[in-house]
Design a protein around this motif. Structure first.
Motif, short mmCIF file in Angstrom:
data_model
loop_
_atom_site.label_atom_id
_atom_site.label_comp_id
_atom_site.label_asym_id
_atom_site.label_seq_id
_atom_site.Cartn_x
_atom_site.Cartn_y
_atom_site.Cartn_z
N TYR A 166 -0.76 9.06 4.45
CA TYR A 166 -1.57 7.99 3.88
C TYR A 166 -1.97 8.33 2.45
CZ TYR A 166 -5.52 4.87 3.11
OH TYR A 166 -6.38 3.95 2.58
N LYS A 215 1.20 8.26 0.13
CA LYS A 215 1.68 6.90 -0.16
C LYS A 215 0.79 6.19 -1.17
CE LYS A 215 5.10 6.54 2.79
NZ LYS A 215 6.46 6.32 2.44
N ARG A 216 -0.49 6.49 -1.16
CA ARG A 216 -1.42 5.84 -2.09
C ARG A 216 -1.71 6.70 -3.32
NH1 ARG A 216 -1.08 3.84 2.37
NH2 ARG A 216 -1.75 1.79 2.99
N ARG A 217 -0.95 7.77 -3.46
CA ARG A 217 -1.04 8.67 -4.61
C ARG A 217 -2.45 9.23 -4.78
NH1 ARG A 217 3.63 8.59 -7.52
NH2 ARG A 217 4.97 6.79 -7.24
#
Length: 90
Positions: A80, A83-85
């Motif tokens: 998570y 993916k959201r950096r």
């Protein structure tokens, strides 16, 4: 040598994704390993895996299953974040 052959020559690196997500946030893993993982994840997962005693599984097997589930929960959190950096840096 084997991993060099596997990743660089054969171009098989799909399994290495888990190392990427762990490697991008090592400080996060280090900092939460004593608090979040120990106090929350272990206890939370153990509540659900204790129900496996009804299947006549030994305590050692239940703890192994619990450890695997905690690891998968860690992977989910890191995935998570990746993916959201979201990267924890000093």
């Amino acid at each position: 040598t084997f991993f060099y052959w596997l990743v660089d020559i054969k171009k098989i690196s799909r399994w290495g994704y888990i190392f990427v997500i762990f490697g991008m946030n090592p400080i996060f893993i280090y900092m939460v390993s004593g608090t979040l993982i120990t106090l929350w994840f272990n206890d939370y997962v153990l509540v659900f895996t204790r129900g496996l005693e009804a299947l006549n599984l030994s305590d050692q097997i239940i703890l192994v299953i619990s450890s695997i589930l905690v690891f998968l929960l860690e992977v989910a959190v890191l995935n998570y974040m990746y993916k959201r950096r979201i990267f924890i840096k000093i």
